[in-house]
Motif scaffolding. Sequence first.
Motif, short mmCIF file in Angstrom:
data_model
loop_
_atom_site.label_atom_id
_atom_site.label_comp_id
_atom_site.label_asym_id
_atom_site.label_seq_id
_atom_site.Cartn_x
_atom_site.Cartn_y
_atom_site.Cartn_z
N ARG A 261 0.85 -1.10 -0.06
CA ARG A 261 -0.13 0.00 -0.04
C ARG A 261 0.66 1.23 -0.11
N MET A 262 2.10 1.22 0.51
CA MET A 262 2.91 2.47 0.65
C MET A 262 3.94 2.42 -0.48
N ALA A 263 4.00 1.39 -1.20
CA ALA A 263 4.86 1.44 -2.35
C ALA A 263 4.71 2.73 -3.30
N GLU A 264 3.22 2.81 -3.43
CA GLU A 264 2.58 4.04 -4.46
C GLU A 264 3.54 5.36 -3.85
N ALA A 265 3.69 5.37 -2.74
CA ALA A 265 4.26 6.81 -2.27
C ALA A 265 5.52 7.05 -2.65
N ASP A 266 6.24 5.90 -3.30
CA ASP A 266 7.99 6.09 -3.71
C ASP A 266 8.69 6.27 -2.49
N LEU A 267 8.71 5.47 -1.65
CA LEU A 267 9.41 5.35 -0.50
C LEU A 267 10.87 4.70 -0.77
N LEU A 268 11.92 5.42 -0.18
CA LEU A 268 13.34 5.21 -0.42
C LEU A 268 13.48 3.61 0.36
N TRP A 269 12.94 3.45 1.59
CA TRP A 269 12.92 2.08 2.38
C TRP A 269 12.07 2.01 3.43
N ILE A 270 11.64 0.88 3.75
CA ILE A 270 10.88 0.73 4.81
C ILE A 270 11.62 -0.08 5.91
N GLU A 271 11.64 0.44 7.04
CA GLU A 271 12.67 -0.03 8.14
C GLU A 271 12.08 -0.91 9.07
#
Length: 381
Positions: free
Chosen positions: A210-220
């Motif tokens: 779901r968060m991938a669309e927000a163009d994240l640099l990483w998920i920690e």
Amino acid sequence: MQVTEIRGYELGFAPEPAIGNARTFIRRRDFLLLEIVTDQGVSGWGEVFSSPFAASALIQKRLAASVLGQSPLEYGRIWHQLVANLAYDRRGPAMMAISAIDMALHDAAARIQGRSVAAMLGGALRDKVLTYASGPFLAEAADPYGHYPAAVEAALRQGFRAIKPRAGLDPRADGAMARDLRTRFGPELGLMVDINQGYTVGAAIDAGRRMAEADLLWIEEPVQPEDIQGYAAVAAAVPVAISGGEALGSLASFRDFLAARTFSILQPDLTVCGGYTGYLRIAALADAHDLPIMPHAFGTIVNHRAALQAAALTASRRGGGPMPYPFMEYDISNNPLIEMAGRMGLSPDGTMAIPDAPGTGLDLTAERFAPWVTASWRCAV
Ligand SMILES: [Mg+2]
């Protein structure tokens, strides 16, 4: 040239507001600051942020005897000797105790030589590093993310160009929060999230997609810190880089995580992984896997300054975002112990200068943090 005294200062405070993450609201933060004093008239500083009281006891009762009377320039030999002495106990508080000693010995050794830790360890690769705001944090409110847009705006006004809000409330809320921040603040903002070990594997995958669309640099730290299979499953299912490692204390742990294709970014903490000596061993392992590594730092100015020196020694990798990695973390909660040597200075490009003054360049005396000290002790030759 020898270590004549080790001074331990236990200190802490109650953050206001409490620091909310996916797992807990942090209402009390305690640390151990270690001052290693030499007969050269200089001392070095080290820190434990995760288990300060256990590390404090270990240093006094078990490790100090192997450090007192030794040359601080022999930090490498001392590190190996301390690890060998511990035998059955080479992670957790024991490695945190060694970490603080290693940090302080490096700081003292570099000060004695009149150069920075990075210069002593072979030379800084950079003199500044992109610094990201670590926060905002979940609030005790009907909408724990409701204040995020205002908090991000405030961080951008301070000069930050990258930000790492806490997430992990629930996958749908995470997705909405991340997309909202991206829409409001545009494509140039470096945006990451920290789940602080909060999710099951299934929820982490759901949230990550779901968060991938927000163009994240990483998920920690999406899942439990020891869950190698869980990390591998999340990494395989989510089209965003997964980062972690702040809770891992040994080279062998990182080896096992990398062999299982878990992390795309390694984040060891100098106060957990064995100080500079531990960090540089892990950095070599990261290099062998062609993965970026950057120091985690969420404590006092002592670890922050040490992490800046480590960042100066860290090879550059392009991972997206405003600049190549490494990035440097900066705790934006109300934390008097990160500002006790002065306010952080960010350049207009969102970077922080890496001091090249002797040691870590930190000018610290015990008087500075006296208001927060709860106990102190000394071991001497
Ligand atoms: Mg984290």
